[in-house]
Enzyme design. Structure first.
Site, mmCIF file in Angstrom:
data_model
loop_
_atom_site.group_PDB
_atom_site.id
_atom_site.type_symbol
_atom_site.label_atom_id
_atom_site.label_comp_id
_atom_site.label_asym_id
_atom_site.label_seq_id
_atom_site.Cartn_x
_atom_site.Cartn_y
_atom_site.Cartn_z
ATOM 1 N N HIS A 1 31.510 -22.180 -54.565
ATOM 2 C CA HIS A 1 31.795 -23.375 -53.761
ATOM 3 C C HIS A 1 30.445 -24.019 -53.552
ATOM 4 O O HIS A 1 29.731 -23.708 -52.603
ATOM 5 C CB HIS A 1 32.467 -23.011 -52.431
ATOM 6 C CG HIS A 1 33.835 -22.424 -52.625
ATOM 7 N ND1 HIS A 1 34.528 -21.782 -51.637
ATOM 8 C CD2 HIS A 1 34.658 -22.396 -53.712
ATOM 9 C CE1 HIS A 1 35.710 -21.380 -52.108
ATOM 10 N NE2 HIS A 1 35.803 -21.730 -53.362
ATOM 11 N N GLU B 1 42.275 -27.359 -59.412
ATOM 12 C CA GLU B 1 43.086 -26.153 -59.229
ATOM 13 C C GLU B 1 44.318 -26.356 -58.348
ATOM 14 O O GLU B 1 44.438 -25.759 -57.281
ATOM 15 C CB GLU B 1 42.222 -25.039 -58.636
ATOM 16 C CG GLU B 1 41.360 -25.453 -57.440
ATOM 17 C CD GLU B 1 40.553 -24.280 -56.894
ATOM 18 O OE1 GLU B 1 41.174 -23.241 -56.603
ATOM 19 O OE2 GLU B 1 39.342 -24.402 -56.746
ATOM 20 N N ASP C 1 42.600 -15.077 -60.263
ATOM 21 C CA ASP C 1 41.546 -16.060 -59.988
ATOM 22 C C ASP C 1 40.244 -15.292 -60.063
ATOM 23 O O ASP C 1 39.926 -14.506 -59.163
ATOM 24 C CB ASP C 1 41.768 -16.668 -58.594
ATOM 25 C CG ASP C 1 40.770 -17.775 -58.268
ATOM 26 O OD1 ASP C 1 39.726 -17.850 -58.937
ATOM 27 O OD2 ASP C 1 41.049 -18.542 -57.322
ATOM 28 N N GLU D 1 43.589 -23.210 -62.714
ATOM 29 C CA GLU D 1 42.272 -23.711 -62.312
ATOM 30 C C GLU D 1 41.317 -23.747 -63.491
ATOM 31 O O GLU D 1 41.144 -22.758 -64.196
ATOM 32 C CB GLU D 1 41.693 -22.792 -61.222
ATOM 33 C CG GLU D 1 40.259 -23.131 -60.843
ATOM 34 C CD GLU D 1 39.745 -22.328 -59.663
ATOM 35 O OE1 GLU D 1 40.185 -21.177 -59.472
ATOM 36 O OE2 GLU D 1 38.902 -22.864 -58.914
ATOM 37 N N ASP E 1 20.907 4.237 -46.394
ATOM 38 C CA ASP E 1 19.726 3.687 -47.081
ATOM 39 C C ASP E 1 20.080 3.101 -48.448
ATOM 40 O O ASP E 1 19.250 3.036 -49.342
ATOM 41 C CB ASP E 1 18.647 4.773 -47.213
ATOM 42 C CG ASP E 1 19.143 5.965 -48.031
ATOM 43 O OD1 ASP E 1 20.365 6.023 -48.300
ATOM 44 O OD2 ASP E 1 18.316 6.810 -48.391
ATOM 45 N N HIS F 1 46.271 -26.157 -50.197
ATOM 46 C CA HIS F 1 44.797 -26.181 -50.285
ATOM 47 C C HIS F 1 44.346 -27.457 -50.988
ATOM 48 O O HIS F 1 45.177 -28.257 -51.418
ATOM 49 C CB HIS F 1 44.275 -24.926 -50.987
ATOM 50 C CG HIS F 1 44.858 -24.689 -52.354
ATOM 51 N ND1 HIS F 1 44.538 -25.453 -53.445
ATOM 52 C CD2 HIS F 1 45.748 -23.762 -52.803
ATOM 53 C CE1 HIS F 1 45.193 -24.998 -54.513
ATOM 54 N NE2 HIS F 1 45.953 -23.980 -54.143
ATOM 55 N N ASP G 1 34.865 -20.337 -62.403
ATOM 56 C CA ASP G 1 35.967 -20.135 -61.455
ATOM 57 C C ASP G 1 37.255 -20.544 -62.157
ATOM 58 O O ASP G 1 37.515 -21.731 -62.348
ATOM 59 C CB ASP G 1 35.700 -21.004 -60.210
ATOM 60 C CG ASP G 1 36.732 -20.817 -59.110
ATOM 61 O OD1 ASP G 1 37.618 -19.954 -59.254
ATOM 62 O OD2 ASP G 1 36.640 -21.555 -58.097
ATOM 63 N N TYR H 1 53.129 -22.488 -54.192
ATOM 64 C CA TYR H 1 53.332 -21.123 -53.700
ATOM 65 C C TYR H 1 54.627 -21.080 -52.889
ATOM 66 O O TYR H 1 54.741 -21.765 -51.871
ATOM 67 C CB TYR H 1 52.140 -20.702 -52.829
ATOM 68 C CG TYR H 1 50.809 -21.033 -53.476
ATOM 69 C CD1 TYR H 1 50.218 -20.149 -54.376
ATOM 70 C CD2 TYR H 1 50.187 -22.264 -53.241
ATOM 71 C CE1 TYR H 1 49.021 -20.461 -55.012
ATOM 72 C CE2 TYR H 1 48.991 -22.591 -53.878
ATOM 73 C CZ TYR H 1 48.413 -21.690 -54.757
ATOM 74 O OH TYR H 1 47.235 -22.015 -55.388
ATOM 75 N N HIS I 1 36.624 -28.144 -55.918
ATOM 76 C CA HIS I 1 35.331 -28.127 -55.227
ATOM 77 C C HIS I 1 34.215 -28.203 -56.253
ATOM 78 O O HIS I 1 34.418 -27.875 -57.427
ATOM 79 C CB HIS I 1 35.211 -26.833 -54.400
ATOM 80 C CG HIS I 1 35.586 -25.592 -55.170
ATOM 81 N ND1 HIS I 1 34.704 -24.945 -55.997
ATOM 82 C CD2 HIS I 1 36.762 -24.913 -55.286
ATOM 83 C CE1 HIS I 1 35.307 -23.905 -56.556
ATOM 84 N NE2 HIS I 1 36.569 -23.870 -56.157
ATOM 85 N N ARG J 1 48.942 -20.935 -59.682
ATOM 86 C CA ARG J 1 47.780 -21.827 -59.619
ATOM 87 C C ARG J 1 47.184 -21.865 -61.015
ATOM 88 O O ARG J 1 47.192 -20.848 -61.727
ATOM 89 C CB ARG J 1 46.743 -21.320 -58.602
ATOM 90 C CG ARG J 1 45.488 -22.173 -58.539
ATOM 91 C CD ARG J 1 44.623 -21.944 -57.285
ATOM 92 N NE ARG J 1 44.019 -20.640 -57.182
ATOM 93 C CZ ARG J 1 44.427 -19.681 -56.359
ATOM 94 N NH1 ARG J 1 45.469 -19.883 -55.574
ATOM 95 N NH2 ARG J 1 43.817 -18.512 -56.324
ATOM 96 N N HIS K 1 43.775 -16.117 -50.693
ATOM 97 C CA HIS K 1 42.552 -15.341 -50.942
ATOM 98 C C HIS K 1 42.828 -13.838 -50.945
ATOM 99 O O HIS K 1 42.069 -13.049 -50.401
ATOM 100 C CB HIS K 1 41.463 -15.717 -49.922
ATOM 101 C CG HIS K 1 40.893 -17.074 -50.180
ATOM 102 N ND1 HIS K 1 40.202 -17.797 -49.242
ATOM 103 C CD2 HIS K 1 40.909 -17.854 -51.291
ATOM 104 C CE1 HIS K 1 39.832 -18.956 -49.765
ATOM 105 N NE2 HIS K 1 40.242 -19.021 -50.996
HETATM 106 N N1 GLY Z 1 38.102 -18.577 -56.226
HETATM 107 C C1 GLY Z 1 38.052 -19.399 -55.103
HETATM 108 C C2 GLY Z 1 38.465 -20.745 -55.427
HETATM 109 O O1 GLY Z 1 39.179 -20.963 -56.375
HETATM 110 O O2 GLY Z 1 38.042 -21.678 -54.819
HETATM 111 MN MN MN Z 2 39.258 -19.841 -58.107
HETATM 112 MN MN MN Z 3 38.023 -22.690 -57.096
#
Ligand code: GLY
Ligand code: MN
Ligand code: MN
Length: 434
Positions: free
Chosen positions: A359, A382, A258, A405, A37, A348, A269, A386, A352, A403, A241
């Site tokens: 996103h 970003e 991240d 970003e 619950d 990637h 982000d 890697y 976005h 990365r 991820h």
């Molecule tokens: N944190 C997810 C991305 O960078 O898109």
């Molecule tokens: Mn991110």
């Molecule tokens: Mn991102």
């Protein structure tokens, strides 16, 4: 701070785009059971939030546009002494009428009975299909009631349109008030990354850095992250991820974080990558500077009439040439570009849209993201490289994942980096960590 003037302004802008003789129904999110619950922390449906700022479940916004005028109705929970003692305050209808610029506030218990007569006679029904299962059921029931209501002379809408065709584009272009909130989300998130840089030491666990990040978010009024934080040391940084955040941070490794908060409904982000012991090795520095060069080049290209694709094409050239110059890969540049060798290291997209959702909604036009950029859009940039432990390249490069970003607002003459408050050159990072 977003106020009712902002939210009623969004409803007004939506009304202008609705067909004459139409109804739009937008459902609040449902509470989600975590176990037995207990529930997950409630998070409002993004479309409902965008149009109301109202943060309770069991609510529905109904907009009616007819020749003789338009009407805004909110259905929400009744005041309930016992429920409020156990589970928290409820706005109720009387206060909703005071807080919001709406025509009627009705009990959510009246929804089933009230929807058919409100929607009767409308030719078009707008909704966000699939956002709420209860909502789908409710609309099916409503349409059935209208179709079966011949004796009452009821008529069901003959056209059903996905409201997101309008709302997604509205949400893509941020109003000044939204940008203000996003600047704050970016500021808090930037400071959280700086805090993690100052805190880290070899021997700590990834979750300890996550805890520092979450502390900064929550103590600044952003109680929740906009998405699950990624804290990956060494080879874990190569899992895009990665969210287990359970490994020890080793001397000599990089750590990739991240993480971004959700502040007043809007996301930040940010990714930063830094050495666990405060000093980049030669190889780490080389890869880091290559990603930074690519990111800065991409940021320069984010401006009106440019595209994300144009920026990404530049990133791909820089990454390919850079890996070649460093000797990570070998061969002929044109040939390697042809073979898309970069995909082994940068697998990637460049970024976005970001807003209420990390996103965020908004049409990219093509999978290559060829939508022409316009002022008011907010997006992430970003790039990353890697090189995992099982990569085939020279051993000295392995276990490096980088990365970088940032979140950018497209402005009339270029862009504003909303997340500029957290450092990103090698020298700056080493200075902050010293
Ligand atoms: N944190 C997810 C991305 O960078 O898109
Ligand atoms: Mn991110
Ligand atoms: Mn991102």
């Amino acid at each position: 701070m977003l106020n009712e003037q902002f939210f009623s302004g969004r409803r007004k802008a939506l009304f202008e785009q609705l067909e004459m003789n139409s109804a739009a129904v937008i459902f609040a999110a449902d509470e989600k059971t975590r176990s037995a619950d207990t529930e997950y922390h409630f998070r409002q449906n993004s479309y409902f939030y965008y149009l109301t700022g109202f943060n309770e479940p069991d609510a529905v916004l109904l907009l009616i546009k007819k020749d003789h005028g338009q009407e805004t109705i909110l259905f929400n929970r009744d005041k309930d002494k016992v429920q409020e003692i156990w589970h928290g305050r409820r706005l109720g209808q009387a206060q909703a009428l005071k807080n919001f610029d709406i025509d009627q506030a009705l009990s959510i218990n009246e929804l089933s009975a009230a929807l058919p007569p409100f929607i009767n006679g409308c030719e078009t029904l707008y909704s966000c299909h699939g956002e709420s299962m209860r909502g789908e059921q409710q609309l099916t029931e409503t349409m059935t009631a209208l179709r079966q209501g011949m004796k009452k002379n009821w008529r069901a809408p003959s056209v059903q349109i996905d409201l997101r065709l309008i709302l997604d584009d509205m949400r893509l272009f941020k109003q000044n008030a939204e940008v203000e909130v996003m600047r704050k989300a970016a500021r808090i998130s930037s400071d959280a990354h700086t805090r993690a840089m100052r805190f880290v030491e070899p021997g700590q666990f990834e979750y300890q850095l996550e805890a520092e990040i979450m502390h900064e978010f929550a103590s600044r009024g952003a109680r929740f992250a906009a998405y699950n934080s990624i804290v990956g040391g060494g080879d874990n940084a190569c899992i895009l991820h990665y969210t287990e955040n359970e490994s020890v941070l080793n001397d000599g490794d990089l750590v990739l974080i991240d993480a971004g908060c959700e502040y007043q409904g809007y996301a930040a982000d940010i990714t930063r990558t830094f050495p666990v012991n405060g000093k980049f090795s030669e190889e780490q520095k080389a890869i880091y500077n290559l990603v930074l060069e690519a990111q800065l080049a991409a940021i320069k290209l984010i401006k009106p009439s440019s595209t994300v694709k144009a920026a990404n094409d530049e990133v791909i050239r820089i990454v390919t040439q850079g890996l070649l110059d460093l000797g990570v890969i070998s061969g002929d540049f044109e040939q390697l570009m042809e073979e898309e060798i970069y995909k082994d290291f940068y697998m990637h997209g460049l970024g976005h849209w970001i807003g209420i959702d990390v996103h965020d909604v908004g049409d990219y036009c093509t999978s290559e993201r060829t939508r022409v950029l316009e002022p008011g859009m907010v997006l992430t940039i970003e790039p990353g490289i890697y090189i995992s432990e099982d990569s085939g390249v020279d051993e000295k490069w392995r276990g490096i994942g980088v990365r970088i970003e940032d979140d950018l607002l497209v402005t009339v003459d270029g862009n504003e980096v909303l997340t500029k408050d957290v450092v990103k050159t090698v020298d700056e990072i080493e200075a902050v960590m010293a």
